[in-house]
Write a protein that holds these residues in place. Structure first.
Motif, PDB file in Angstrom:
ATOM      1  N   MET A   1      31.768 110.152  52.779  1.00  0.00           N
ATOM      2  CA  MET A   1      32.095 108.753  53.162  1.00  0.00           C
ATOM      3  C   MET A   1      32.708 108.738  54.567  1.00  0.00           C
ATOM      4  O   MET A   1      33.652 109.478  54.829  1.00  0.00           O
ATOM      5  N   ARG A   2      32.167 107.885  55.454  1.00  0.00           N
ATOM      6  CA  ARG A   2      32.767 107.766  56.791  1.00  0.00           C
ATOM      7  C   ARG A   2      34.122 107.089  56.668  1.00  0.00           C
ATOM      8  O   ARG A   2      34.335 106.297  55.767  1.00  0.00           O
ATOM      9  N   ARG A   3      35.025 107.442  57.564  1.00  0.00           N
ATOM     10  CA  ARG A   3      36.345 106.791  57.554  1.00  0.00           C
ATOM     11  C   ARG A   3      36.523 105.990  58.835  1.00  0.00           C
ATOM     12  O   ARG A   3      37.444 106.193  59.579  1.00  0.00           O
ATOM     13  N   ASP A   4      35.559 105.081  59.076  1.00  0.00           N
ATOM     14  CA  ASP A   4      35.615 104.331  60.324  1.00  0.00           C
ATOM     15  C   ASP A   4      36.186 102.944  60.140  1.00  0.00           C
ATOM     16  O   ASP A   4      36.012 102.074  60.974  1.00  0.00           O
ATOM     17  N   SER A   5      36.843 102.725  59.036  1.00  0.00           N
ATOM     18  CA  SER A   5      37.568 101.473  58.852  1.00  0.00           C
ATOM     19  C   SER A   5      39.056 101.775  58.786  1.00  0.00           C
ATOM     20  O   SER A   5      39.469 102.893  58.471  1.00  0.00           O
ATOM     21  N   ILE A   6      39.811 100.744  59.092  1.00  0.00           N
ATOM     22  CA  ILE A   6      41.266 100.863  59.097  1.00  0.00           C
ATOM     23  C   ILE A   6      41.805  99.843  58.107  1.00  0.00           C
ATOM     24  O   ILE A   6      41.373  98.684  58.132  1.00  0.00           O
ATOM     25  N   SER A   7      42.705 100.265  57.232  1.00  0.00           N
ATOM     26  CA  SER A   7      43.321  99.275  56.344  1.00  0.00           C
ATOM     27  C   SER A   7      44.793  99.125  56.697  1.00  0.00           C
ATOM     28  O   SER A   7      45.463 100.097  57.055  1.00  0.00           O
ATOM     29  N   LEU A   8      45.255  97.886  56.628  1.00  0.00           N
ATOM     30  CA  LEU A   8      46.665  97.586  56.880  1.00  0.00           C
ATOM     31  C   LEU A   8      47.318  97.268  55.544  1.00  0.00           C
ATOM     32  O   LEU A   8      46.865  96.370  54.819  1.00  0.00           O
ATOM     33  N   VAL A   9      48.352  98.029  55.213  1.00  0.00           N
ATOM     34  CA  VAL A   9      49.132  97.734  54.011  1.00  0.00           C
ATOM     35  C   VAL A   9      50.561  97.401  54.447  1.00  0.00           C
ATOM     36  O   VAL A   9      50.965  97.702  55.571  1.00  0.00           O
ATOM     37  N   GLY A  10      51.308  96.802  53.538  1.00  0.00           N
ATOM     38  CA  GLY A  10      52.690  96.455  53.857  1.00  0.00           C
ATOM     39  C   GLY A  10      53.112  95.241  53.074  1.00  0.00           C
ATOM     40  O   GLY A  10      52.278  94.557  52.456  1.00  0.00           O
ATOM     41  N   PHE A  11      54.383  94.966  53.117  1.00  0.00           N
ATOM     42  CA  PHE A  11      54.960  93.888  52.309  1.00  0.00           C
ATOM     43  C   PHE A  11      54.469  92.527  52.791  1.00  0.00           C
ATOM     44  O   PHE A  11      53.976  92.389  53.914  1.00  0.00           O
ATOM     45  N   MET A  12      54.619  91.527  51.913  1.00  0.00           N
ATOM     46  CA  MET A  12      54.311  90.152  52.306  1.00  0.00           C
ATOM     47  C   MET A  12      55.021  89.806  53.613  1.00  0.00           C
ATOM     48  O   MET A  12      56.171  90.202  53.809  1.00  0.00           O
ATOM     49  N   CYS A  13      54.355  89.077  54.469  1.00  0.00           N
ATOM     50  CA  CYS A  13      54.912  88.634  55.748  1.00  0.00           C
ATOM     51  C   CYS A  13      55.178  89.792  56.712  1.00  0.00           C
ATOM     52  O   CYS A  13      56.006  89.642  57.619  1.00  0.00           O
ATOM     53  N   SER A  14      54.491  90.904  56.551  1.00  0.00           N
ATOM     54  CA  SER A  14      54.681  91.996  57.523  1.00  0.00           C
ATOM     55  C   SER A  14      53.745  91.837  58.711  1.00  0.00           C
ATOM     56  O   SER A  14      53.792  92.641  59.645  1.00  0.00           O
ATOM     57  N   GLY A  15      52.881  90.825  58.674  1.00  0.00           N
ATOM     58  CA  GLY A  15      52.017  90.552  59.826  1.00  0.00           C
ATOM     59  C   GLY A  15      50.637  91.183  59.729  1.00  0.00           C
ATOM     60  O   GLY A  15      49.938  91.302  60.731  1.00  0.00           O
ATOM     61  N   LYS A  16      50.225  91.557  58.507  1.00  0.00           N
ATOM     62  CA  LYS A  16      48.934  92.252  58.368  1.00  0.00           C
ATOM     63  C   LYS A  16      47.763  91.406  58.882  1.00  0.00           C
ATOM     64  O   LYS A  16      46.868  91.946  59.538  1.00  0.00           O
ATOM     65  N   SER A  17      47.791  90.103  58.598  1.00  0.00           N
ATOM     66  CA  SER A  17      46.663  89.268  59.022  1.00  0.00           C
ATOM     67  C   SER A  17      46.665  89.071  60.537  1.00  0.00           C
ATOM     68  O   SER A  17      45.640  89.263  61.199  1.00  0.00           O
ATOM     69  N   ALA A  18      47.819  88.697  61.065  1.00  0.00           N
ATOM     70  CA  ALA A  18      47.896  88.434  62.514  1.00  0.00           C
ATOM     71  C   ALA A  18      47.615  89.708  63.320  1.00  0.00           C
ATOM     72  O   ALA A  18      46.824  89.698  64.270  1.00  0.00           O
ATOM     73  N   ILE A  19      48.237  90.805  62.912  1.00  0.00           N
ATOM     74  CA  ILE A  19      48.031  92.071  63.628  1.00  0.00           C
ATOM     75  C   ILE A  19      46.599  92.560  63.410  1.00  0.00           C
ATOM     76  O   ILE A  19      45.937  93.043  64.337  1.00  0.00           O
ATOM     77  N   GLY A  20      46.131  92.410  62.170  1.00  0.00           N
ATOM     78  CA  GLY A  20      44.779  92.868  61.834  1.00  0.00           C
ATOM     79  C   GLY A  20      43.722  92.189  62.681  1.00  0.00           C
ATOM     80  O   GLY A  20      42.801  92.845  63.162  1.00  0.00           O
ATOM     81  N   ARG A  21      43.855  90.882  62.846  1.00  0.00           N
ATOM     82  CA  ARG A  21      42.877  90.138  63.658  1.00  0.00           C
ATOM     83  C   ARG A  21      42.861  90.653  65.094  1.00  0.00           C
ATOM     84  O   ARG A  21      41.807  90.899  65.670  1.00  0.00           O
ATOM     85  N   ARG A  22      44.055  90.804  65.656  1.00  0.00           N
ATOM     86  CA  ARG A  22      44.148  91.283  67.047  1.00  0.00           C
ATOM     87  C   ARG A  22      43.619  92.699  67.173  1.00  0.00           C
ATOM     88  O   ARG A  22      42.946  93.050  68.141  1.00  0.00           O
ATOM     89  N   LEU A  23      43.964  93.522  66.193  1.00  0.00           N
ATOM     90  CA  LEU A  23      43.526  94.919  66.218  1.00  0.00           C
ATOM     91  C   LEU A  23      42.001  94.992  66.153  1.00  0.00           C
ATOM     92  O   LEU A  23      41.375  95.772  66.894  1.00  0.00           O
ATOM     93  N   ALA A  24      41.411  94.179  65.290  1.00  0.00           N
ATOM     94  CA  ALA A  24      39.951  94.176  65.156  1.00  0.00           C
ATOM     95  C   ALA A  24      39.299  93.787  66.482  1.00  0.00           C
ATOM     96  O   ALA A  24      38.332  94.410  66.927  1.00  0.00           O
ATOM     97  N   THR A  25      39.860  92.765  67.130  1.00  0.00           N
ATOM     98  CA  THR A  25      39.313  92.345  68.424  1.00  0.00           C
ATOM     99  C   THR A  25      39.446  93.464  69.451  1.00  0.00           C
ATOM    100  O   THR A  25      38.506  93.790  70.169  1.00  0.00           O
ATOM    101  N   THR A  26      40.633  94.065  69.494  1.00  0.00           N
ATOM    102  CA  THR A  26      40.882  95.138  70.460  1.00  0.00           C
ATOM    103  C   THR A  26      39.919  96.308  70.273  1.00  0.00           C
ATOM    104  O   THR A  26      39.425  96.885  71.238  1.00  0.00           O
ATOM    105  N   LEU A  27      39.656  96.657  69.008  1.00  0.00           N
ATOM    106  CA  LEU A  27      38.828  97.839  68.726  1.00  0.00           C
ATOM    107  C   LEU A  27      37.347  97.497  68.554  1.00  0.00           C
ATOM    108  O   LEU A  27      36.526  98.385  68.340  1.00  0.00           O
ATOM    109  N   GLY A  28      37.014  96.197  68.627  1.00  0.00           N
ATOM    110  CA  GLY A  28      35.612  95.786  68.456  1.00  0.00           C
ATOM    111  C   GLY A  28      35.126  95.991  67.024  1.00  0.00           C
ATOM    112  O   GLY A  28      33.970  96.349  66.799  1.00  0.00           O
ATOM    113  N   LEU A  29      36.001  95.779  66.060  1.00  0.00           N
ATOM    114  CA  LEU A  29      35.650  95.938  64.652  1.00  0.00           C
ATOM    115  C   LEU A  29      35.642  94.576  63.961  1.00  0.00           C
ATOM    116  O   LEU A  29      36.183  93.603  64.481  1.00  0.00           O
ATOM    117  N   ASP A  30      35.023  94.514  62.776  1.00  0.00           N
ATOM    118  CA  ASP A  30      35.087  93.288  61.973  1.00  0.00           C
ATOM    119  C   ASP A  30      36.464  93.191  61.328  1.00  0.00           C
ATOM    120  O   ASP A  30      37.189  94.179  61.248  1.00  0.00           O
TER     121      ASP A  30
END
Ligand code: S3P
Length: 178
Positions: A1-30
């Motif tokens: 299995m390729r490991r070319d995806s990144i998962s963000l874990v962490g407590f509620m309100c840790s910013g996973k969605s906001a950071i995840g969106r920016r990170l995806a844009t920065t890295l050119g990922l979905d």
């Protein structure tokens, strides 16, 4: 299995969605969120799933969402805060993705929660601060166990957190030679 995806874990309100969106844009990922997959599958918001069917039903749906999201390549997956409570989720995330833990302090969680009332069923009782502190204490070892990388987030602007994640990923990839 390729490991070319990144998962963000962490407590509620840790910013996973906001950071995840920016990170995806920065890295050119979905970008994908397990909570959104669950809501789409159920046709209702998470709050209502908890109210009508209970937490276990939500966790079953969440597991299906984790299974689906981790089958995709080249994406950033923002996970609901409780995915780490099931071993089979952690196994999938660790096998199929590089797992990044956004570590947040309780005070920050409570501050952010105040701006989003009623959105987190597990913290919607009369004393969200104590509930968050208790749950975070229980969950910390689970995030620690799941994560390849830990990023402290409190009091840092989103762009700086994204930058830190990118640097940590490069460092991690160099060490694991993936
Ligand atoms: C939960 C976190 C929520 C959502 C649900 C349960 C949890 O997601 O999945 O309310 O158990 O920590 P966020 O972490 O995106 O708030």
């Amino acid at each position: 299995m390729r490991r070319d995806s990144i998962s963000l874990v962490g407590f509620m309100c840790s910013g996973k969605s906001a950071i995840g969106r920016r990170l995806a844009t920065t890295l050119g990922l979905d970008f994908v969120e397990t909570d959104s997959l669950v809501e789409s599958a159920a046709g209702m918001p998470i709050r209502e799933i908890f109210e009508r069917f209970g937490e276990e039903h939500f966790r079953d749906m969440e597991h299906t969402a984790v299974e689906e999201a981790t089958r995709r390549n080249d994406c950033v997956i923002a996970c609901g805060g409780g995915v780490v409570t099931r071993d089979e989720n952690v196994q999938l995330l660790r096998e199929r993705t590089t797992v990044v833990w956004l570590d947040v302090a309780v005070a920050e969680v409570v501050r952010r929660l105040a701006g989003q009332p009623g959105t987190r069923p597990l913290l919607s009782g009369p004393d969200p601060q104590s509930a968050a502190a208790e749950l975070l204490a229980l969950r910390k070892p689970l995030y620690e166990h799941a994560a390849d990388i830990r990023i402290p987030t409190s009091d840092r602007p989103p762009d700086e957190i994204v930058e830190r994640v990118v640097i940590a990923l490069e460092d991690h990839d160099g060490r694991t030679d993936r």
